[in-house]
Design an enzyme around this catalytic site. Sequence first.
Site, PDB file in Angstrom:
ATOM      1  N   LYS A   1       0.475   3.417  -2.959  1.00 54.91           N
ATOM      2  CA  LYS A   1      -0.739   4.219  -3.224  1.00 54.91           C
ATOM      3  C   LYS A   1      -0.438   5.720  -3.212  1.00 54.91           C
ATOM      4  CE  LYS A   1      -3.790   0.746  -1.113  1.00 54.91           C
ATOM      5  NZ  LYS A   1      -4.479   0.373   0.143  1.00 54.91           N
TER       6      LYS A   1
ATOM      7  N   SER B   1       0.797  -1.237   0.000  1.00 51.10           N
ATOM      8  CA  SER B   1       0.000   0.000   0.000  1.00 51.10           C
ATOM      9  C   SER B   1       0.822   1.276   0.000  1.00 51.10           C
ATOM     10  CB  SER B   1      -0.930   0.020   1.210  1.00 51.10           C
ATOM     11  OG  SER B   1      -2.072  -0.721   0.931  1.00 51.10           O
TER      12      SER B   1
ATOM     13  N   TYR C   1      -4.512   4.287   7.807  1.00 54.07           N
ATOM     14  CA  TYR C   1      -5.854   3.690   7.867  1.00 54.07           C
ATOM     15  C   TYR C   1      -6.600   4.124   9.123  1.00 54.07           C
ATOM     16  CZ  TYR C   1      -3.259   0.823   4.607  1.00 54.07           C
ATOM     17  OH  TYR C   1      -2.463   0.400   3.605  1.00 54.07           O
TER      18      TYR C   1
HETATM   19  N1  GLN Z   1      -1.951  -5.381  -2.098  1.00 57.10           N
HETATM   20  C1  GLN Z   1      -2.621  -5.199  -0.852  1.00 57.10           C
HETATM   21  C2  GLN Z   1      -4.119  -5.306  -1.063  1.00 57.10           C
HETATM   22  O1  GLN Z   1      -4.596  -4.859  -2.032  1.00 57.10           O
HETATM   23  C3  GLN Z   1      -2.263  -3.876  -0.257  1.00 57.10           C
HETATM   24  C4  GLN Z   1      -2.872  -3.638   1.103  1.00 57.10           C
HETATM   25  C5  GLN Z   1      -1.975  -2.943   2.079  1.00 57.10           C
HETATM   26  O2  GLN Z   1      -0.750  -2.905   1.961  1.00 57.10           O
HETATM   27  N2  GLN Z   1      -2.574  -2.439   3.145  1.00 57.10           N
HETATM   28  O3  GLN Z   1      -4.839  -5.829  -0.253  1.00 57.10           O
END
Ligand code: GLN
Length: 337
Positions: A81, A78, A256
């Site tokens: 992102k 993530s 989060y």
């Molecule tokens: N590739 C993971 C997913 O899509 C990324 C989630 C994360 O790192 N929090 O669930």
Amino acid sequence: MENDDLGLSHDSTTEPSPIQAFLKHLYTQYQPLQAGKVASYIPELAKVDPDLFSICIVTVDGKVFEVGDADQLFTLQSISKAFMYGMALEDHGRSYVSTKVGVEPTGDPFNSIIRLDESSKRPDNPMINAGAIATTSLIKGADPTERLNRMLEMFRRYIGHEAFVDMSVFMSERTTGHRNRAMAHLMRNFGMIDDRLDESLDLYFQQCSLLVNCRDLAVMAATLANRGINPITDEQAIHPDYVRDILSVMYTCGMYNYAGQWAYQIGLPAKSGVCGGIIAVVPNQIGIGVFSPRLDSHGNSVRGVKICEELSRQFNLHLLDLAMGRCKFAETQSPLS
Ligand code: GLN
């Protein structure tokens, strides 16, 4: 540990730097901490050695401090992102992107599907999976190869060397990512993303499977701290106008449903990934990277959160301390330069 223990008045010709010494101290203190569990919902991620641990700091003038397994490769997950959000902003500009993905923290887990409904015009923010998939769907390119190459090229600028995708992790995510696939289909049904759904999902799984080490994390964070210029290569990785946008969503949404507590206590724009990596950015000062695969219930690295907490407290790195002139990092660092 008091400031005196950092050796603020040390002689740089005879002693190791106070920052390096402090990282070593943190490493030794937190190595025994074994709380948390490695992510296993992506089968390939479950194979990681849970004891791996590294901490790295890169300054905006290119100094590197590191301890632990700094060369160990893992996948960005993530953390990608934040950087893809920057790329979407460069591709389309702020006002168009804001019609496709919001900037509101949700207080829900990263993979939550519950707030996706017809009444919401767009996913809440680019740091949760739904918002990240919508962001990735905006990446320009004539075909999947061009979009992948543009993404790899963007990450190359941030890490300062060629970027690669871990094929095993990518395939693992691609074949088991039913929840992400479901969210993409729902968003397609609501008209939030375009027809290139499978292609965009592949690109999303590829960005999550990008291989980095802990030093790369710190360099990426330091690039954001340095107005988008990689402090090691001096290359502009992103237009400086968009750095503040990225840092804003990292600050409010990057951790989060722990983001509020994080903003209160640690006070830095940050992003975590289920691989166990965390980046944190101290604007105009440093980028921090931590890697330790055991996660807490929010999906954040247990040791990673602790290390950032300690660094923030030790050097008064909270953004508001920075704004009030109370940050101690530059002062501590000065004997080095
Ligand atoms: N590739 C993971 C997913 O899509 C990324 C989630 C994360 O790192 N929090 O669930």
